[in-house]
Design an enzyme around this catalytic site. Structure first.
Site, mmCIF file in Angstrom:
data_model
loop_
_atom_site.group_PDB
_atom_site.id
_atom_site.type_symbol
_atom_site.label_atom_id
_atom_site.label_comp_id
_atom_site.label_asym_id
_atom_site.label_seq_id
_atom_site.Cartn_x
_atom_site.Cartn_y
_atom_site.Cartn_z
ATOM 1 N N GLU A 198 3.412 5.518 -0.896
ATOM 2 C CA GLU A 198 2.653 6.342 -1.857
ATOM 3 C C GLU A 198 3.222 7.760 -1.971
ATOM 4 O O GLU A 198 2.514 8.757 -1.815
ATOM 5 C CB GLU A 198 1.171 6.376 -1.472
ATOM 6 C CG GLU A 198 0.495 5.020 -1.635
ATOM 7 C CD GLU A 198 -1.014 5.053 -1.506
ATOM 8 O OE1 GLU A 198 -1.553 6.016 -0.934
ATOM 9 O OE2 GLU A 198 -1.674 4.105 -1.969
ATOM 10 N N GLU A 388 -0.331 -3.269 -2.018
ATOM 11 C CA GLU A 388 -1.660 -2.953 -1.485
ATOM 12 C C GLU A 388 -2.665 -3.212 -2.590
ATOM 13 O O GLU A 388 -2.409 -2.877 -3.753
ATOM 14 C CB GLU A 388 -1.791 -1.476 -1.083
ATOM 15 C CG GLU A 388 -1.110 -1.114 0.193
ATOM 16 C CD GLU A 388 -1.366 0.330 0.627
ATOM 17 O OE1 GLU A 388 -2.473 0.847 0.353
ATOM 18 O OE2 GLU A 388 -0.470 0.925 1.227
#
Ligand code: BG6
Length: 490
Positions: A198, A388
């Site tokens: 991320e 995810e």
């Protein structure tokens, strides 16, 4: 409908949230080891001793160590990442459970401070090297392909304290050494690598502070990102030199942004939010150069970056092979006054009246996943992985050891259906590794009771429990999904 042959089905974890054993076998501390638990209402705190020797704590989001202070573990605090779910000692049992579900991919990360306890050493810690080799071998035993994140929210604490973390160009050199060690040590055991988890959060989350985020905060965040871009590009190049079969991806926090109204000002804001939050990082990592709108973004906050000619060459030569992202929710942006604000996963916006929300206030929006997949595939035309996804929810362990989690099954079923539709639309989606396939410590709140797993772990927010593992109803459901390659979602 079904998924392409060879599709990867699995689950995802991160070292700092599951391994525990924070000071075992030579591992050095990371920032997460001095971060307390919080809740949906109470922030997590980073603890330290100030220059006068007093114990102190500061909210972990955007934490900045005051002059002369030192990070510290305080006696009266509990630090949930320190023991995680003890994956360090239980990985064989956990991987066997993943195999029982039929996983053919397992996303995990390597703790930097387990390999390089301070981060700036020249030689790695042999015990750390051995641990991950054993984990990868265990995966291979069951034909599970590891998908390895090199950096997942856990820069060694020493580098934070002594070098100022990613604000410092030196970090590139240390990361390069760490990544090279991973690529050489685990050649033949790993094929898929992700450089930074991320990566876009660094800038994206500053918008959550509204006017309180200063230009200086943006300056540091954009600089931090630039150094990570360069480190990521170096890693991609190195990986391909060490093993041409290596496949290296970026990993973006995928939020789908919608405009609240058709007011042109909202439409433009929405476009700019995609640019700042999602495309800025994706473009640099996938296209190898800063997008044209970067100049506008920097000017908005009077940002001036240290970027060398060589950096620009490196970015060009180190573009990623695949685009991976997390997806939990969508967010609504508007230029109009917002009376009902919601936030989650490093972003904030207006409540969407067409969606339901989780107990932690995250919008439940499977169509947003399809939208994201189609939009991004169109932009980069790289193979994609959803690395995810999932529902953080309260679970109850019944007396007979069962856990009934129909809400989780419902959430995943809908997201898988929308992934299928995106594939039908031509998106080259090759993997799905939902988050926290085994319950682990929440990154945002530090809680255990915010559970994502197919496997329940008996540990509470204060660290009590047997740490024993239990199969939830979703465990058996996902097993069926995998066995049918996504055809049986009932
Ligand atoms: C992502 C992170 O932001 O979301 C994970 O990559 C994190 O590390 C996950 O755990 C879910 O967020 P949370 O706050 O519910 O743990």
């Amino acid at each position: 409908m079904s998924f392409p042959k060879g599709f990867y089905w699995g689950g995802a974890t991160a070292a700092n949230q599951c391994e525990g054993a924070w000071n075992v076998d030579g591992r050095g501390p990371a920032l997460t080891d001095v971060t307390t638990g919080g809740s949906v209402k109470e922030p997590r705190y980073v603890t330290y001793i100030d220059k006068d020797g007093n114990p102190q704590k500061m909210p972990s989001m955007g934490a900045k160590l005051p002059e002369g202070a030192k990070y510290a573990v305080l006696d009266d605090c509990y630090y949930p990442n320190q023991d995680g779910i003890d994956f360090y000692h239980r990985y064989k049992e956990d991987i066997a459970l993943f195999a029982e579900m039929g996983f053919n991919m397992f996303r995990m990360s390597i703790s930097w401070s387990r390999l390089y306890p301070q981060g700036d050493e020249l030689e790695p810690n042999p015990k750390g090297i051995e641990f991950y080799r054993n984990v990868f071998k265990e995966c291979k035993k069951y034909n599970i392909e590891p998908l390895v994140t090199i950096h997942h929210f856990d820069t060694p604490l020493y580098l934070e304290e002594h070098y100022g973390g990613w604000k410092n160009r030196k970090l590139i050199e240390f990361y390069d050494r760490f990544a090279k060690t991973c690529f050489t040590e685990y050649k033949g055991l790993v094929k898929y690598w992700l450089t930074f988890n991320e990566i876009n959060n660094t800038v994206m989350f500053l918008d959550m502070f509204g006017n309180k985020a200063t230009d200086q905060m943006y300056q540091e965040a954009y600089q931090h990102l630039h150094y990570q871009f360069v480190a990521s590009a170096h890693a991609v190049k190195m990986a391909h030199e060490i093993d041409p079969d290596y496949v290296v991806g970026c990993m973006i926090c995928g939020i789908t942004f919608y405009p609240a109204t058709c007011d042109p000002a909202d439409i433009l804001l929405n476009r700019h939010t995609w640019e700042k939050g999602i495309y800025y990082c994706g473009d640099v990592q996938c296209k190898g150069k800063y997008p044209t709108f970067a100049k506008r973004l920097w000017a908005e906050h009077d940002v001036h970056l240290d970027i060398t000619e060589q950096d620009l060459i490196d970015l060009k030569e180190g573009t990623v092979d695949l685009y991976t992202f997390s997806y939990y929710m969508s967010t609504v942006v508007t230029t109009h006054e917002v009376t009902d604000k919601v936030s989650g996963n490093f972003s904030a916006g207006a409540r969407n009246p067409y969606l339901e929300y989780s107990d932690w206030g995250w919008a439940l929006d499977p169509k947003g996943l399809r939208y994201y997949l189609e939009k991004i595939y169109d932009r980069y035309e790289l193979p994609m992985m959803v690395v995810e996804n999932g529902l953080g929810a309260y679970d109850t362990l019944e007396e007979d050891g069962t856990i009934h989690d129909p809400y989780r099954i419902d959430y995943m079923r809908k997201h898988i259906q929308d992934m299928e539709l995106a594939i039908e639309d031509g998106v080259d989606l090759i993997a799905y590794t939902p988050w926290g396939c085994i319950d682990l410590v929440s990154a945002g709140t530090g809680e255990m009771r915010k559970r994502y797993g197919f496997i329940y772990v008996d540990k509470d927010d204060a660290g009590n429990g047997t740490f024993d593992r239990y199969r939830k109803d979703s465990f058996y459901w996902y097993k069926k999904v995998i066995a049918s390659n996504g055809a049986d979602l009932d």
